[in-house]
Design a protein around this motif. Sequence first.
Motif, mmCIF file in Angstrom:
data_model
loop_
_atom_site.group_PDB
_atom_site.id
_atom_site.type_symbol
_atom_site.label_atom_id
_atom_site.label_comp_id
_atom_site.label_asym_id
_atom_site.label_seq_id
_atom_site.Cartn_x
_atom_site.Cartn_y
_atom_site.Cartn_z
ATOM 1 N N ILE A 1 0.829 -1.209 0.000
ATOM 2 C CA ILE A 1 0.000 0.000 0.000
ATOM 3 C C ILE A 1 0.862 1.257 0.000
ATOM 4 N N ARG A 2 2.041 1.155 -0.577
ATOM 5 C CA ARG A 2 2.964 2.299 -0.611
ATOM 6 C C ARG A 2 2.286 3.537 -1.187
ATOM 7 N N SER A 3 2.607 4.666 -0.552
ATOM 8 C CA SER A 3 2.124 5.952 -1.056
ATOM 9 C C SER A 3 3.246 6.960 -0.904
ATOM 10 N N GLU A 4 3.043 8.132 -1.483
ATOM 11 C CA GLU A 4 4.097 9.150 -1.438
ATOM 12 C C GLU A 4 4.324 9.684 -0.031
ATOM 13 N N ASP A 5 3.303 9.640 0.811
ATOM 14 C CA ASP A 5 3.451 10.157 2.164
ATOM 15 C C ASP A 5 3.838 9.061 3.167
ATOM 16 N N GLU A 6 4.443 7.994 2.661
ATOM 17 C CA GLU A 6 4.893 6.878 3.497
ATOM 18 C C GLU A 6 5.947 7.358 4.486
ATOM 19 N N GLU A 7 5.794 6.966 5.737
ATOM 20 C CA GLU A 7 6.765 7.353 6.751
ATOM 21 C C GLU A 7 8.072 6.590 6.589
ATOM 22 N N VAL A 8 9.142 7.217 7.043
ATOM 23 C CA VAL A 8 10.474 6.619 7.031
ATOM 24 C C VAL A 8 10.740 6.109 8.439
ATOM 25 N N ARG A 9 11.394 4.971 8.520
ATOM 26 C CA ARG A 9 11.730 4.385 9.815
ATOM 27 C C ARG A 9 13.240 4.208 9.883
ATOM 28 N N ALA A 10 13.805 4.547 11.041
ATOM 29 C CA ALA A 10 15.248 4.420 11.237
ATOM 30 C C ALA A 10 15.539 3.724 12.560
ATOM 31 N N LEU A 11 16.618 2.944 12.565
ATOM 32 C CA LEU A 11 17.129 2.342 13.784
ATOM 33 C C LEU A 11 18.332 3.179 14.199
ATOM 34 N N ILE A 12 18.310 3.663 15.417
ATOM 35 C CA ILE A 12 19.395 4.518 15.882
ATOM 36 C C ILE A 12 20.061 3.869 17.082
ATOM 37 N N GLU A 13 21.354 3.593 16.931
ATOM 38 C CA GLU A 13 22.145 3.075 18.035
ATOM 39 C C GLU A 13 22.636 4.284 18.833
ATOM 40 N N VAL A 14 22.475 4.231 20.133
ATOM 41 C CA VAL A 14 22.824 5.369 20.976
ATOM 42 C C VAL A 14 23.820 4.923 22.043
ATOM 43 N N ASN A 15 24.919 5.650 22.127
ATOM 44 C CA ASN A 15 25.929 5.400 23.150
ATOM 45 C C ASN A 15 25.746 6.465 24.222
ATOM 46 N N ILE A 16 25.514 6.038 25.464
ATOM 47 C CA ILE A 16 25.237 6.998 26.525
ATOM 48 C C ILE A 16 26.145 6.779 27.732
ATOM 49 N N VAL A 17 26.229 7.816 28.554
ATOM 50 C CA VAL A 17 26.922 7.732 29.835
ATOM 51 C C VAL A 17 25.819 7.523 30.875
ATOM 52 N N PRO A 18 25.804 6.368 31.533
ATOM 53 C CA PRO A 18 24.736 6.137 32.508
ATOM 54 C C PRO A 18 24.834 7.110 33.676
ATOM 55 N N GLN A 19 23.683 7.492 34.217
ATOM 56 C CA GLN A 19 23.659 8.419 35.338
ATOM 57 C C GLN A 19 23.887 7.667 36.646
ATOM 58 N N LYS A 20 24.588 8.306 37.550
ATOM 59 C CA LYS A 20 24.877 7.700 38.847
ATOM 60 C C LYS A 20 23.575 7.390 39.579
ATOM 61 N N ASP A 21 23.482 6.196 40.105
ATOM 62 C CA ASP A 21 22.329 5.680 40.860
ATOM 63 C C ASP A 21 21.064 5.508 40.014
ATOM 64 N N LEU A 22 21.084 5.892 38.739
ATOM 65 C CA LEU A 22 19.905 5.754 37.885
ATOM 66 C C LEU A 22 20.165 4.836 36.699
ATOM 67 N N GLY A 23 21.444 4.624 36.381
ATOM 68 C CA GLY A 23 21.788 3.775 35.243
ATOM 69 C C GLY A 23 21.286 4.356 33.935
ATOM 70 N N PHE A 24 20.744 3.467 33.107
ATOM 71 C CA PHE A 24 20.281 3.858 31.776
ATOM 72 C C PHE A 24 18.809 4.271 31.770
ATOM 73 N N ASP A 25 18.080 3.894 32.802
ATOM 74 C CA ASP A 25 16.626 4.040 32.790
ATOM 75 C C ASP A 25 16.131 5.476 32.608
ATOM 76 N N LYS A 26 16.699 6.415 33.320
ATOM 77 C CA LYS A 26 16.224 7.804 33.258
ATOM 78 C C LYS A 26 16.469 8.407 31.875
ATOM 79 N N ILE A 27 17.621 8.117 31.285
ATOM 80 C CA ILE A 27 17.925 8.634 29.948
ATOM 81 C C ILE A 27 17.010 7.969 28.918
ATOM 82 N N ALA A 28 16.830 6.663 29.058
ATOM 83 C CA ALA A 28 15.931 5.954 28.148
ATOM 84 C C ALA A 28 14.522 6.534 28.227
ATOM 85 N N GLU A 29 14.083 6.847 29.430
ATOM 86 C CA GLU A 29 12.745 7.430 29.617
ATOM 87 C C GLU A 29 12.620 8.774 28.905
ATOM 88 N N ARG A 30 13.646 9.594 28.994
ATOM 89 C CA ARG A 30 13.630 10.894 28.294
ATOM 90 C C ARG A 30 13.562 10.682 26.789
#
Length: 161
Positions: free
Chosen positions: A55-84
Amino acid sequence: MDEILEILEKDARVTPEEIAGMLKKNISKVKQTIKKYEKEGVILRYNTVINKELIRSEDEEVRALIEVNIVPQKDLGFDKIAERIYSFPEVASCYLISGTYDLLVVVEGKNIHTVSKFVAEKLSCMENIRGTVTHFLLKKYKEGGVVLKRREENKRIAISY
């Protein structure tokens, strides 16, 4: 995993009556179990897998996979950044992964430029983000356990000598 959940995961259209027949269980017990799973948040939503290639159309959305390298926050780990990150409306999915990168973020946009703008203006400049790598999806072959390929007719011209 529970047999009822396995059946519904493969095909959410299967009725409680059909499930009861498959498992040789009482229909009211099956209905009760499904309601319990919905109430507890085990079953969050019922999905339909759509082959968007058909059902392709001209207004078809684009999808991307983004790998993200982060510095985990002290006492919060990755969860708080992932939530943002997953709070942005452009983000369809967000996963903590092993390997070189920490998060895998699936982003949808109207075109390549809107996804690029999201990465440049919202994601990359966030505090604790060390780097990103963006991969644009070009074609889907299988999704949700379902092969999306549709058999195409051979369009080659037959040549004989």
